[in-house]
Design a protein around this motif. Structure first.
Motif, PDB file in Angstrom:
ATOM      1  N   ARG A 190      12.976  -1.916  -5.869  1.00 56.17           N
ATOM      2  CA  ARG A 190      11.639  -2.419  -5.529  1.00 56.17           C
ATOM      3  C   ARG A 190      11.278  -2.101  -4.087  1.00 56.17           C
ATOM      4  NH1 ARG A 190      10.522  -8.184  -8.499  1.00 56.17           N
ATOM      5  NH2 ARG A 190      10.830  -7.410 -10.602  1.00 56.17           N
ATOM      6  N   GLN A 191      12.271  -2.007  -3.214  1.00 58.60           N
ATOM      7  CA  GLN A 191      11.989  -1.670  -1.821  1.00 58.60           C
ATOM      8  C   GLN A 191      11.619  -0.200  -1.683  1.00 58.60           C
ATOM      9  OE1 GLN A 191      15.548  -2.865   0.181  1.00 58.60           O
ATOM     10  NE2 GLN A 191      15.059  -5.043   0.089  1.00 58.60           N
ATOM     11  N   LEU A 192      11.996   0.625  -2.648  1.00 57.02           N
ATOM     12  CA  LEU A 192      11.704   2.053  -2.583  1.00 57.02           C
ATOM     13  C   LEU A 192      10.427   2.435  -3.308  1.00 57.02           C
ATOM     14  CD1 LEU A 192      15.254   3.537  -3.184  1.00 57.02           C
ATOM     15  CD2 LEU A 192      14.012   3.401  -1.054  1.00 57.02           C
ATOM     16  N   VAL A 193       9.832   1.533  -4.063  1.00 52.32           N
ATOM     17  CA  VAL A 193       8.666   1.880  -4.871  1.00 52.32           C
ATOM     18  C   VAL A 193       7.487   2.294  -3.995  1.00 52.32           C
ATOM     19  CG1 VAL A 193       6.948   0.954  -6.473  1.00 52.32           C
ATOM     20  CG2 VAL A 193       9.361   0.526  -6.855  1.00 52.32           C
ATOM     21  N   ALA A 194       7.160   1.521  -2.991  1.00 52.38           N
ATOM     22  CA  ALA A 194       6.000   1.839  -2.151  1.00 52.38           C
ATOM     23  C   ALA A 194       6.176   3.151  -1.401  1.00 52.38           C
ATOM     24  CB  ALA A 194       5.722   0.700  -1.183  1.00 52.38           C
ATOM     25  N   PRO A 195       7.311   3.399  -0.724  1.00 52.12           N
ATOM     26  CA  PRO A 195       7.446   4.697  -0.053  1.00 52.12           C
ATOM     27  C   PRO A 195       7.440   5.878  -1.019  1.00 52.12           C
ATOM     28  CG  PRO A 195       9.047   3.140   0.818  1.00 52.12           C
ATOM     29  CD  PRO A 195       8.398   2.493  -0.351  1.00 52.12           C
ATOM     30  N   LEU A 196       8.014   5.700  -2.198  1.00 53.06           N
ATOM     31  CA  LEU A 196       8.001   6.784  -3.177  1.00 53.06           C
ATOM     32  C   LEU A 196       6.590   7.051  -3.690  1.00 53.06           C
ATOM     33  CD1 LEU A 196      11.223   6.132  -5.266  1.00 53.06           C
ATOM     34  CD2 LEU A 196      10.789   7.983  -3.666  1.00 53.06           C
ATOM     35  N   ALA A 197       5.806   6.014  -3.871  1.00 42.60           N
ATOM     36  CA  ALA A 197       4.427   6.190  -4.315  1.00 42.60           C
ATOM     37  C   ALA A 197       3.602   6.909  -3.250  1.00 42.60           C
ATOM     38  CB  ALA A 197       3.811   4.834  -4.651  1.00 42.60           C
ATOM     39  N   VAL A 198       3.803   6.549  -1.995  1.00 46.57           N
ATOM     40  CA  VAL A 198       3.084   7.225  -0.905  1.00 46.57           C
ATOM     41  C   VAL A 198       3.501   8.687  -0.812  1.00 46.57           C
ATOM     42  CG1 VAL A 198       2.812   7.292   1.608  1.00 46.57           C
ATOM     43  CG2 VAL A 198       2.699   5.119   0.402  1.00 46.57           C
ATOM     44  N   ALA A 199       4.793   8.953  -0.925  1.00 48.22           N
ATOM     45  CA  ALA A 199       5.280  10.339  -0.856  1.00 48.22           C
ATOM     46  C   ALA A 199       4.743  11.170  -2.017  1.00 48.22           C
ATOM     47  CB  ALA A 199       6.802  10.351  -0.849  1.00 48.22           C
ATOM     48  N   ALA A 200       4.688  10.591  -3.201  1.00 49.74           N
ATOM     49  CA  ALA A 200       4.181  11.322  -4.362  1.00 49.74           C
ATOM     50  C   ALA A 200       2.696  11.635  -4.209  1.00 49.74           C
ATOM     51  CB  ALA A 200       4.429  10.521  -5.632  1.00 49.74           C
ATOM     52  N   SER A 201       1.918  10.666  -3.715  1.00 51.32           N
ATOM     53  CA  SER A 201       0.484  10.926  -3.543  1.00 51.32           C
ATOM     54  C   SER A 201       0.236  11.949  -2.444  1.00 51.32           C
ATOM     55  CB  SER A 201      -0.259   9.622  -3.257  1.00 51.32           C
ATOM     56  OG  SER A 201       0.224   9.047  -2.064  1.00 51.32           O
ATOM     57  N   LEU A 202       1.011  11.910  -1.371  1.00 49.75           N
ATOM     58  CA  LEU A 202       0.854  12.931  -0.330  1.00 49.75           C
ATOM     59  C   LEU A 202       1.240  14.312  -0.847  1.00 49.75           C
ATOM     60  CD1 LEU A 202       2.127  11.115   2.880  1.00 49.75           C
ATOM     61  CD2 LEU A 202      -0.195  11.833   2.345  1.00 49.75           C
ATOM     62  N   ALA A 203       2.278  14.363  -1.660  1.00 52.75           N
ATOM     63  CA  ALA A 203       2.684  15.648  -2.232  1.00 52.75           C
ATOM     64  C   ALA A 203       1.589  16.201  -3.135  1.00 52.75           C
ATOM     65  CB  ALA A 203       3.991  15.495  -3.000  1.00 52.75           C
TER      66      ALA A 203
END
Length: 116
Positions: free
Chosen positions: A53-66
Protein backbone atom coordinates in the motif's frame (compact mmCIF):
# COMPACT_ATOMS: atom_id res chain seq x y z
CA UNK A 1 -23.94 -29.70 12.46
CA UNK A 2 -27.53 -28.65 11.99
CA UNK A 3 -29.17 -28.40 15.40
CA UNK A 4 -31.55 -25.83 16.71
CA UNK A 5 -30.03 -23.45 19.26
CA UNK A 6 -32.87 -24.04 21.74
CA UNK A 7 -32.35 -27.79 21.65
CA UNK A 8 -28.63 -27.33 22.27
CA UNK A 9 -29.34 -24.96 25.16
CA UNK A 10 -31.69 -27.44 26.81
CA UNK A 11 -29.20 -30.31 26.49
CA UNK A 12 -27.62 -30.93 29.90
CA UNK A 13 -23.83 -30.86 30.20
CA UNK A 14 -22.80 -34.31 31.35
CA UNK A 15 -19.07 -33.58 31.38
CA UNK A 16 -17.94 -33.13 34.96
CA UNK A 17 -15.60 -30.27 35.89
CA UNK A 18 -12.04 -31.58 36.28
CA UNK A 19 -11.41 -29.27 39.25
CA UNK A 20 -12.52 -30.00 42.77
CA UNK A 21 -14.77 -27.59 44.62
CA UNK A 22 -11.81 -26.36 46.73
CA UNK A 23 -9.69 -25.68 43.64
CA UNK A 24 -12.56 -23.83 41.94
CA UNK A 25 -13.16 -21.69 45.06
CA UNK A 26 -9.43 -20.89 45.29
CA UNK A 27 -9.33 -19.82 41.64
CA UNK A 28 -12.42 -17.61 42.07
CA UNK A 29 -10.93 -16.01 45.20
CA UNK A 30 -7.60 -15.37 43.39
CA UNK A 31 -9.39 -13.76 40.41
CA UNK A 32 -11.41 -11.50 42.71
CA UNK A 33 -8.32 -10.36 44.63
CA UNK A 34 -6.10 -9.75 41.59
CA UNK A 35 -8.15 -7.61 39.27
CA UNK A 36 -6.07 -5.80 36.67
CA UNK A 37 -5.55 -2.11 37.31
CA UNK A 38 -6.62 0.30 34.59
CA UNK A 39 -3.26 2.13 34.80
CA UNK A 40 -1.34 -0.67 33.07
CA UNK A 41 0.50 0.51 29.97
CA UNK A 42 -0.96 -0.62 26.70
CA UNK A 43 1.11 -2.48 24.18
CA UNK A 44 1.77 -0.91 20.79
CA UNK A 45 -0.40 -2.01 17.93
CA UNK A 46 0.70 -5.23 16.33
CA UNK A 47 -1.09 -4.74 13.02
CA UNK A 48 1.07 -6.01 10.17
CA UNK A 49 2.66 -3.48 7.89
CA UNK A 50 1.53 -3.43 4.33
CA UNK A 51 4.43 -2.28 2.18
CA UNK A 52 2.43 -2.76 -1.00
CA UNK A 53 0.00 0.00 0.00
CA UNK A 54 2.93 2.34 0.57
CA UNK A 55 4.10 1.70 -3.00
CA UNK A 56 0.75 2.19 -4.73
CA UNK A 57 0.87 5.99 -4.97
CA UNK A 58 4.46 6.25 -6.26
CA UNK A 59 3.83 3.47 -8.76
CA UNK A 60 0.68 5.19 -10.01
CA UNK A 61 2.55 8.47 -10.45
CA UNK A 62 5.42 6.73 -12.26
CA UNK A 63 3.01 4.91 -14.58
CA UNK A 64 1.13 8.10 -15.48
CA UNK A 65 4.38 9.98 -16.13
CA UNK A 66 5.59 7.13 -18.31
CA UNK A 67 2.34 7.29 -20.30
CA UNK A 68 2.97 10.99 -20.93
CA UNK A 69 6.73 11.08 -21.43
CA UNK A 70 7.25 8.05 -23.68
CA UNK A 71 4.93 9.18 -26.53
CA UNK A 72 6.31 12.72 -26.39
CA UNK A 73 9.88 11.44 -26.56
CA UNK A 74 9.07 9.14 -29.47
CA UNK A 75 7.41 11.99 -31.37
CA UNK A 76 10.40 14.27 -30.81
CA UNK A 77 12.85 11.62 -31.92
CA UNK A 78 10.80 11.00 -35.05
CA UNK A 79 10.58 14.72 -35.87
CA UNK A 80 14.34 15.39 -35.59
CA UNK A 81 15.31 13.11 -38.50
CA UNK A 82 16.83 15.06 -41.40
CA UNK A 83 15.16 14.61 -44.79
CA UNK A 84 17.05 14.76 -48.10
CA UNK A 85 15.19 16.56 -50.91
CA UNK A 86 16.18 17.17 -54.54
CA UNK A 87 15.46 20.77 -55.46
CA UNK A 88 16.14 21.62 -59.11
CA UNK A 89 19.04 19.17 -59.28
CA UNK A 90 20.51 20.19 -55.93
CA UNK A 91 20.62 17.90 -52.91
CA UNK A 92 19.16 19.69 -49.85
CA UNK A 93 18.85 18.34 -46.29
CA UNK A 94 16.10 19.69 -44.04
CA UNK A 95 15.33 18.95 -40.40
CA UNK A 96 11.65 19.58 -39.70
CA UNK A 97 10.00 20.05 -36.34
CA UNK A 98 6.39 19.04 -35.64
CA UNK A 99 6.49 16.23 -38.23
CA UNK A 100 6.42 18.48 -41.28
CA UNK A 101 7.00 17.37 -44.88
CA UNK A 102 10.36 18.45 -46.31
CA UNK A 103 9.04 18.61 -49.89
CA UNK A 104 6.22 20.95 -48.89
CA UNK A 105 8.68 23.23 -47.02
CA UNK A 106 10.96 23.46 -50.11
CA UNK A 107 7.98 24.25 -52.35
CA UNK A 108 6.74 26.91 -49.91
CA UNK A 109 10.20 28.53 -49.78
CA UNK A 110 10.45 28.40 -53.58
CA UNK A 111 7.09 30.18 -54.04
CA UNK A 112 8.03 32.74 -51.37
CA UNK A 113 11.35 33.51 -53.09
CA UNK A 114 9.71 33.78 -56.50
CA UNK A 115 7.09 36.22 -55.21
CA UNK A 116 9.67 38.52 -53.67
Amino acid sequence: MRKDFDSLWDTPNVTPCPLSDAQMAAMIHYAQQHTPSPALPTLPSTTPRRPFRQLVAPLAVAASLALLIIPLTINRMHAAVPHAVDYEGQHVKIVCNNQCEADIIIQSLDTFIQQS
